[in-house]
Design an enzyme around this catalytic site. Structure first.
Site, PDB file in Angstrom:
ATOM      1  CE1 TYR A 141      -3.208  -2.805   0.089  1.00  0.00           C
ATOM      2  CE2 TYR A 141      -3.921  -2.090   2.257  1.00  0.00           C
ATOM      3  CZ  TYR A 141      -4.057  -2.920   1.167  1.00  0.00           C
ATOM      4  OH  TYR A 141      -5.047  -3.870   1.149  1.00  0.00           O
ATOM      5  CE  LYS A 186       0.606 -17.422  -2.316  1.00  0.00           C
ATOM      6  NZ  LYS A 186      -0.206 -18.651  -2.235  1.00  0.00           N
ATOM      7  CG  ASP A 219      -2.816 -19.750  -0.335  1.00  0.00           C
ATOM      8  OD1 ASP A 219      -2.042 -19.592   0.628  1.00  0.00           O
ATOM      9  OD2 ASP A 219      -2.504 -20.386  -1.347  1.00  0.00           O
ATOM     10  CG  ASP A 243      -7.286  -3.897   3.962  1.00  0.00           C
ATOM     11  OD1 ASP A 243      -8.265  -3.754   4.709  1.00  0.00           O
ATOM     12  OD2 ASP A 243      -7.126  -3.238   2.918  1.00  0.00           O
ATOM     13  CG  ASP A 247     -13.002  -5.930   5.759  1.00  0.00           C
ATOM     14  OD1 ASP A 247     -12.589  -5.371   6.807  1.00  0.00           O
ATOM     15  OD2 ASP A 247     -13.532  -5.312   4.826  1.00  0.00           O
TER      16      ASP A 247
END
Ligand code: NAD
Length: 353
Positions: A141, A186, A219, A243, A247
């Protein structure tokens, strides 16, 4: 001694839920004999309207003189056409930068009386009590961005010290909880994730030898969060993965109106806010659930003011109101009567008295 807490209600339901959180801070002050000074500042669209700035100097000054900041939410359709640089959300990014907060904490503990409001099966929610720690200032970001007509680039960078400081927060939290940290990366694909895992494996056994460390690829973590949520204690991860996973995790609790958050730096000054936005669809209708804002105030008492007993009292007062059957519309079952934002806040404040 007076403790100053900056109050930045922001926009939409941000103003409504923050009003209720302030009621709770007043009730805490009265019950426990504290003196809280609660100056209000403008942020987001409110700052743009009044001072043509989503984080005006007046608000920055209030925050600079405060022990902690309580924020409502920013944004709304009124400011959708404002240029990117001065959008309400920019005010929030500048506020985070001013406070230098780099770790975002989101507790997810579905309330036992509300398991019916989650789309996840009630039996899977039993015992779920997760603290997600998301790195907030690094990663993709904030990396260099490039764009031509036919290609786009977002650079993801992490440094060792950025990873270490957020791991320390996760380790400390796990020490006071069930003693387990799940680090999400990851590392089978990304170089930043390989560094993340390397630093985790170096730091955790030395600084937190009693903490069990688990590594998950992001994942797989997305799947395990839904298939075995009760197995997690503290989850620590980088900015973008955090992020997305937070959620997803919020759905375990059923409504965004129930979930608080804290953003912390190396010191004690933190930024506390509900995870939800300004909800223009219900703003101004006394329909917003103030629990996320009230529970954010509880996190503020715990993490910035070191007032654990007071924080627990606020959380117990929320539980009390829910056990008594009080529901705002977002957490009411079909046909169940709902109370408004102000009534919910006043009942929780009364339970504290
Ligand atoms: P939102 O979180 O505002 O709302 C999503 C849905 O959840 C809506 O249907 C809303 O009514 C409901 N909801 C949210 N909070 C609730 C509460 N306390 N009680 C009951 N229902 C609640 O997300 P959105 O609609 O995508 O965004 C609206 C605006 O908020 C946008 O301008 C967005 O940029 C902004 N936003 C701000 C923040 C922030 O200030 N940190 C975070 C997210 C979105």
């Amino acid at each position: 001694m007076k403790t100053t807490i900056a109050i930045l209600p922001g926009d939409g339901i941000g103003t409504e839920v923050t009003r209720e959180a302030v009621k709770i801070l007043d009730a805490v002050a009265q019950k426990f004999g504290h003196e809280f000074d609660l100056p209000e500042g403008l942020v987001g669209g409110a700052g743009l309207d009044a001072e043509n700035n989503p984080f005006p100097q007046s608000a920055a000054d209030i925050c600079a003189g405060s022990a902690a900041v309580l924020l409502g939410a920013v944004g709304g359709p009124k400011w959708d056409d404002v240029p990117t640089e001065s959008r309400p959300e920019r005010g929030l990014l500048r506020l985070r930068a001013a406070l230098n907060v780099f770790a975002n904490l989101r507790p997810v503990a579905p309330h036992p009386v509300l398991t019916g409001t989650s789309p996840i099966r009630a039996d899977l929610l039993e015992g779920v009590d997760i603290m997600v720690v998301r790195e907030l200032t690094g990663g993709i970001y904030f990396g260099k961005k490039e764009r031509t007509a036919d290609s786009a680039t977002d650079v993801c960078t992490y440094t060792r010290s950025e990873i270490e400081r957020v791991l320390r927060i996760a380790g400390k939290l796990a020490t006071g909880r069930r003693g387990k940290v799940t680090s999400v990366d990851k590392s089978n694909v990304l170089e930043t994730s390989r560094l993340w895992r390397e630093v985790t494996n170096e730091l955790m056994p030395v600084e937190f030898p009693d903490i069990e460390v688990e590594h998950l690829l992001v994942d797989a973590a997305a799947m395990h969060l839904l298939s075995r949520p009760a197995d997690f204690d503290v989850i620590v991860t980088e900015n973008m993965f955090g992020d997305i996973l937070t959620d997803e995790a919020s759905m375990l609790a059923g409504s965004m109106g129930m979930l608080p958050s804290a953003s912390l730096n190396d010191g004690t000054v933190g930024l506390y806010e509900p995870i939800h936005g300004s909800a223009p669809d219900i703003a101004g209708q006394d329909k917003a659930n103030p629990c996320a804002a009230i529970l954010s105030a509880a996190m503020l008492l715990r993490h910035s003011l070191n007032l654990e007993e007071e924080a627990k009292a606020v959380e117990d007062a929320v539980t009390h109101a829910l056990r008594d059957g009080l529901r705002t519309a977002d957490i009411a079952a079909a046909g169940e009567p709902a109370v408004g934002t102000a009534d919910m806040g006043s009942t929780i404040a009364a339970a504290l008295a």
